[in-house]
Motif scaffolding. Structure first.
Motif, PDB file in Angstrom:
ATOM      1  N   HIS A   1      16.933 -11.314   8.404  1.00 46.42           N
ATOM      2  CA  HIS A   1      16.106 -10.978   7.244  1.00 46.42           C
ATOM      3  C   HIS A   1      16.235 -12.060   6.172  1.00 46.42           C
ATOM      4  CE1 HIS A   1      16.119  -6.424   8.337  1.00 46.42           C
ATOM      5  NE2 HIS A   1      15.565  -7.187   9.241  1.00 46.42           N
TER       6      HIS A   1
ATOM      7  N   TYR B   1      16.695 -15.242   6.635  1.00 45.95           N
ATOM      8  CA  TYR B   1      15.825 -16.343   7.049  1.00 45.95           C
ATOM      9  C   TYR B   1      14.356 -15.983   6.844  1.00 45.95           C
ATOM     10  CZ  TYR B   1      19.438 -19.264   9.170  1.00 45.95           C
ATOM     11  OH  TYR B   1      20.507 -20.097   9.364  1.00 45.95           O
ATOM     12  N   ALA B   2      13.977 -14.765   7.209  1.00 40.94           N
ATOM     13  CA  ALA B   2      12.570 -14.362   7.098  1.00 40.94           C
ATOM     14  C   ALA B   2      12.120 -14.358   5.645  1.00 40.94           C
ATOM     15  CB  ALA B   2      12.370 -12.984   7.728  1.00 40.94           C
TER      16      ALA B   2
ATOM     17  N   ASP C   1      11.618 -17.864   4.515  1.00 42.43           N
ATOM     18  CA  ASP C   1      10.492 -18.476   5.199  1.00 42.43           C
ATOM     19  C   ASP C   1       9.189 -18.086   4.523  1.00 42.43           C
ATOM     20  OD1 ASP C   1       9.695 -20.117   7.150  1.00 42.43           O
ATOM     21  OD2 ASP C   1      10.139 -18.795   8.817  1.00 42.43           O
TER      22      ASP C   1
ATOM     23  N   ALA D   1       7.480 -11.281   5.396  1.00 36.96           N
ATOM     24  CA  ALA D   1       8.669 -10.489   5.704  1.00 36.96           C
ATOM     25  C   ALA D   1       8.480  -9.058   5.215  1.00 36.96           C
ATOM     26  CB  ALA D   1       9.901 -11.120   5.061  1.00 36.96           C
TER      27      ALA D   1
END
Lengths: 356, 255
Positions: free
Chosen positions: A227, A229-230, A233, A238
């Protein structure tokens, strides 16, 4: 059906099956290198680190390439290493934390002053210091996630606030090594060391490595890590995909604050004193960001490995130690690090071009 | 007539002085593909967002299988079995196909590692993702750990539809699934849609592409000025009729 759509019939009748193929197109050696780096972002700093150690080892011989010197480098980077671990978390969410170093110093002052001014047991003061770090982290997180102040601005302000609080609260008073040793040895706990052969590992160094390994595990192998990283990103994607972005950001900033407080504890052990004017308060943020960037972690968020940040901190330490031993002007260190930063970000841009 | 699976009654949504939904009704029946068409700004997206939890309507009620539901976020709607494929796809480009498919509903390992160290069961998730992609004919996947950003637009769309199809137990909402795709990729996505319906899951399809709508839809909900103008059967009307209703050039048929 009308004629207007007959243009699609060709595709329809042929029954295309060659659509969503996930073929692996090789684009020669360079493509393979790019792909490898894309998958293992910590590889570049590791190669630079090993090369730097080998070069200085050849240049300086036994003086540099000994267990004693190499572990001394670890001791010198332990504070920046812990701060870089904290910084990594925030940068992975596409944020930045300018308050890390100052927060670490304020936590050392809290741990020290609560023991000596208020007479609390050192262990309790330590706990209060750790909680305080998490609390400041929570404030940063709330301002970023709920009030929507950009992380740079939030932590720029928090940096100044924390720095000023440090001087005001400590009354610019330094706690000396002898005081600490007699009355609050647990604050100095991380300064103890184990020696294996010529290698000296302080508990602070061991703790730094444990923190990095634990965070690497959490980032790679738990839902929370995915999560983080998401969110870095693409926070909107997300959110729509079912990640609680607010909760993830809060957890990241709270954890960052806590790790900063741990860095404070490491600092007391390293310097055997509590000083409100420790340089970490002013340059700790830049040092940690430098380590993170050299470590190949993207400032745009969502990319990179925490091992990279650790290697980045080590690279800086190796350069400092190696160049000093070689008798070079310390400015060369800064020049080399400057080039490394630009090189690392240039490389990051290349890796992100993933048409391969 | 059978009971609708998803119903909206008197939905109202205002943004400042703009009324995006003006006492709008909506029904989706089991096993059908319902297309929602309408001019830009007619309120299609607001309707879909109200049904999928992305916005909370100011007034009105939503019923799922006859029971009233109140969604405060897409996570709520998802938990109730409504999956949405957004136009933006809602994927994290740097993460792998498997990571993206399981975003927000990761599977943990069993036993100590999963319970106390919260370790993910990557193998299980990868196998599941590979299986689902194969089910939908997105075969020949060599590397399920490939980052989504390395896929083409059509492939990404395929993964997003596969994600919805894999987890959507009651309703799947597709927002302009073919808008960004070439002819060939669109064809594949339409096949995916028909394939999902054949497995009994009803679909709401929002699209501007009349040929696509007329090809796959069982019923067409025409949206105009924030409310449902009419529902037509694509077999009874032509595409130009539908466009005429949608733009107000032609009087809507009396239901």
């Amino acid at each position: 059906m009308t004629d207007s759509q007959s243009y699609e019939d060709v595709v329809k009748d042929k029954g295309e099956t060659q659509f969503a193929q996930f073929e692996d197109e090789r684009k020669g050696f360079l493509g393979t290198v790019q792909h490898t780096l894309h998958v293992n972002p910590a590889l570049v700093p590791l190669i630079i680190l090993v090369t730097a150690i080998a070069l200085f080892g050849m240049l300086l011989g036994q003086r540099f390439f000994s267990a004693g010197t190499l572990t001394l480098i670890l001791q010198q980077v332990q504070i920046v290493g812990v701060l870089a671990a904290a910084q990594t978390l925030v940068i992975l969410t596409a944020g930045i934390d300018l308050s890390v170093g100052a927060l670490a110093v304020l936590c050392t002052v809290i741990m020290g002053q609560f023991t000596f001014r208020y007479g609390l047991p050192a262990e309790l003061s330590l706990l209060i210091g750790l909680c305080f770090g998490a609390l400041v982290g929570a404030m940063n997180g709330f301002l970023v996630s709920r009030v929507k102040i950009p992380p740079f601005i939030t932590t720029l302000g928090m940096w100044q606030i924390v720095l000023a609080s440090t001087y005001l609260f400590s009354r610019n008073e330094t706690l000396r090594s002898s005081q600490l040793r007699e009355e609050a040895p647990s604050l100095l706990f991380l300064g103890n060391k184990v020696s294996i052969g010529g290698a000296n590992f302080t508990f602070g160094v061991i703790l730094m490595i444990l923190i990095v390994v634990a965070l690497a595990y959490a980032l790679r192998s738990t839902a929370w890590g995915r999560h983080v990283y998401a969110v870095g990103d693409d926070p909107e994607a997300a959110q729509l995909a079912g990640v609680n972005v607010h909760k993830t950001l809060m957890s990241v900033y709270i954890l960052t604050g806590l790790i900063c407080a741990v860095a404070g504890w490491v600092m007391i052990g390293r310097f055997s004193s509590v000083s409100p004017s420790a340089s970490t308060g002013v340059i700790g943020n830049i040092q940690s960001i430098t380590a993170v960037v050299i470590g190949g972690i993207s400032l745009f968020g969502g990319r990179g490995s925490i091992y990279g940040a650790f290697f980045g901190a080590m690279i800086v330490g190796v350069f400092e130690m190696g160049l000093r031993m070689a008798g070079a002007d310390p400015q060369w260190t800064f020049m080399l690090i400057g080039m490394l930063i630009i090189g690392a970000v240039g490389l990051d841009q290349w890796i992100r071009k993933v048409s391969a | 007539m059978t009971q609708p699976i998803l119903t909206g009654k008197n939905l109202v949504k205002r943004y400042g002085k703009v009324t995006a939904l003006d006492h709008c009704d909506f029904e989706l029946y089991p096993g059908e593909i319902l297309a929602v068409i309408g001019d830009n700004g007619a309120g299609k997206s607001s309707l879909i967002k109200a049904l999928s939890g992305a916005v909370v309507p100011d007034a009105g009620e939503v019923f799922l299988e006859g029971e009233q539901v109140k969604f405060h976020s897409p996570i709520d709607a998802r938990a109730a079995g409504i999956e949405t494929v957004y136009q933006t796809l809602a994927m994290s480009p740097a993460l792998s196909i498997a990571d993206n498919m399981f975003m927000g509903r990761e599977i943990r390992k069993e036993g100590f590692m999963g319970k106390y160290l919260k370790q993910l069961d990557k193998k299980k998730m990868e196998d599941f993702a590979r299986q689902k992609l194969s089910d939908l004919g997105l075969m020949t996947i060599q590397n399920i750990n490939q980052a989504v950003e390395t896929l083409s637009g059509g492939q990404r769309q395929g993964v997003a539809v596969a994600r919805a199809a894999a987890f959507g137990s009651k309703v799947i909402i597709l927002d302009e699934p073919t808008a960004a795709l070439g002819v060939k990729e669109s064809r594949r996505v339409l096949e995916l849609i028909l394939d999902v319906r054949s497995r009994g899951i009803p679909i709401i399809l929002i699209s501007h592409n009349m040929p696509h709508v007329f090809e796959v839809a069982d019923r067409i909900h025409v949206h105009r000025l924030g409310k449902r103008l009419c529902v037509i059967d694509p077999k009874d009307y032509t595409m130009s009729d539908a466009v005429a209703f949608m733009t107000g050039a032609k009087e809507a048929p009396v239901q």
